[in-house]
Design a protein around this motif. Sequence first.
Motif, mmCIF file in Angstrom:
data_model
loop_
_atom_site.group_PDB
_atom_site.id
_atom_site.type_symbol
_atom_site.label_atom_id
_atom_site.label_comp_id
_atom_site.label_asym_id
_atom_site.label_seq_id
_atom_site.Cartn_x
_atom_site.Cartn_y
_atom_site.Cartn_z
ATOM 1 N N GLY A 119 -3.411 -17.044 -25.802
ATOM 2 C CA GLY A 119 -4.259 -18.063 -25.202
ATOM 3 C C GLY A 119 -3.534 -19.381 -25.004
ATOM 4 O O GLY A 119 -3.697 -20.049 -23.971
ATOM 5 N N ARG A 120 -2.738 -19.776 -25.987
ATOM 6 C CA ARG A 120 -1.978 -21.023 -25.883
ATOM 7 C C ARG A 120 -0.988 -20.962 -24.728
ATOM 8 O O ARG A 120 -0.817 -21.930 -23.978
ATOM 9 N N TYR A 122 -1.158 -19.070 -21.947
ATOM 10 C CA TYR A 122 -1.875 -19.127 -20.675
ATOM 11 C C TYR A 122 -2.314 -20.561 -20.361
ATOM 12 O O TYR A 122 -2.097 -21.061 -19.246
ATOM 13 N N GLU A 123 -2.945 -21.205 -21.315
ATOM 14 C CA GLU A 123 -3.477 -22.541 -21.061
ATOM 15 C C GLU A 123 -2.369 -23.539 -20.733
ATOM 16 O O GLU A 123 -2.517 -24.388 -19.844
ATOM 17 N N GLN A 124 -1.253 -23.459 -21.440
ATOM 18 C CA GLN A 124 -0.151 -24.371 -21.155
ATOM 19 C C GLN A 124 0.455 -24.078 -19.791
ATOM 20 O O GLN A 124 0.847 -25.005 -19.061
ATOM 21 N N LEU A 168 -8.685 -11.172 -23.831
ATOM 22 C CA LEU A 168 -7.908 -12.404 -23.743
ATOM 23 C C LEU A 168 -8.063 -13.020 -22.357
ATOM 24 O O LEU A 168 -8.260 -14.226 -22.220
ATOM 25 N N ARG A 171 -11.167 -14.898 -22.183
ATOM 26 C CA ARG A 171 -11.157 -16.170 -22.921
ATOM 27 C C ARG A 171 -10.450 -17.276 -22.159
ATOM 28 O O ARG A 171 -10.796 -18.457 -22.314
ATOM 29 N N VAL A 172 -9.463 -16.927 -21.332
ATOM 30 C CA VAL A 172 -8.731 -17.962 -20.607
ATOM 31 C C VAL A 172 -9.294 -18.180 -19.204
ATOM 32 O O VAL A 172 -8.728 -18.924 -18.405
ATOM 33 N N LYS A 206 -7.772 -16.616 -11.972
ATOM 34 C CA LYS A 206 -8.464 -17.737 -12.602
ATOM 35 C C LYS A 206 -8.707 -18.797 -11.532
ATOM 36 O O LYS A 206 -7.763 -19.450 -11.072
#
Length: 270
Positions: A119-120, A122-124, A168, A171-172, A206
């Motif tokens: 998750g970290r 993907y978000e970054q 996952l 979640r992202v 996304k």
Amino acid sequence: MQLQQSVSAKMPAQKVIVWEALDATDPMTKAASQLYEKTLAADERIPWMWIEQSVQDRTKSKPRPGGWSRHLLLAAPEGRQDDPDALAGYVYGALLPGYGGYLCYVGVADWARRMGVGGRLYEQFFKVLRVDAGELGEPLPFVIWESHRPDPLAPAADWENWTARTRLFDRVGGLWVDGVDFLSPNFAADEEDDDVPPVPLQLFVKPLDSPESAFTPERLREVVGGLHERVYHNQPGSVLFDSTLPVACEPRLRPARAAGAQKSERGELV
């Protein structure tokens, strides 16, 4: 093995740091190459030297106008960003000007799973591409990525991993492009071997600067076709392009977890 266990035990109490690789000779970048080969099947991955070259290019030359802005991001527990044994994961992808974001590859070390590393990453990665798009004065309509769903008769463990992966994606903020089997070249095949079948992949999007409602079947066909043209250099009329997007294809966005359902031999969801 003992080192991996000790790192894993400390991970829940430690902050995970994500940063960009800017030195192809750095031991952490070298560790990423090993993790890359462990986490991806040979038929799905490009030669690592291509990724290594993109790391070198970020510091040695300016991107050409309209060219891709590529990034390799790494993750490790705080305070261990210089320890190759502590590399928890990586993500590699690019901004494609005039198209959107493309997340090419992501991998997490076995000992670091279920610790939020994926998750970290993907978000970054999404944040980095927003900066790229802002510097160009462009919107970032979406980020798209591919993932290989197991064969219906694959072992249960493969399907458990696939289900965890699609959760996952949920979640992202990723949505499944239902109705499309994206046919990718088999990178493990020899260039002269025409008998090797392509690799069928599932696509996930996304939405970012474009709302989910903007991704109509027509728009999704454009997005999928653009991926073939911009990334794989397949044009309409080619076998892979036309087989991915037959005339009757009506793609739609669905929750990513829906892609995690397993099909029986008769095509039923189980």
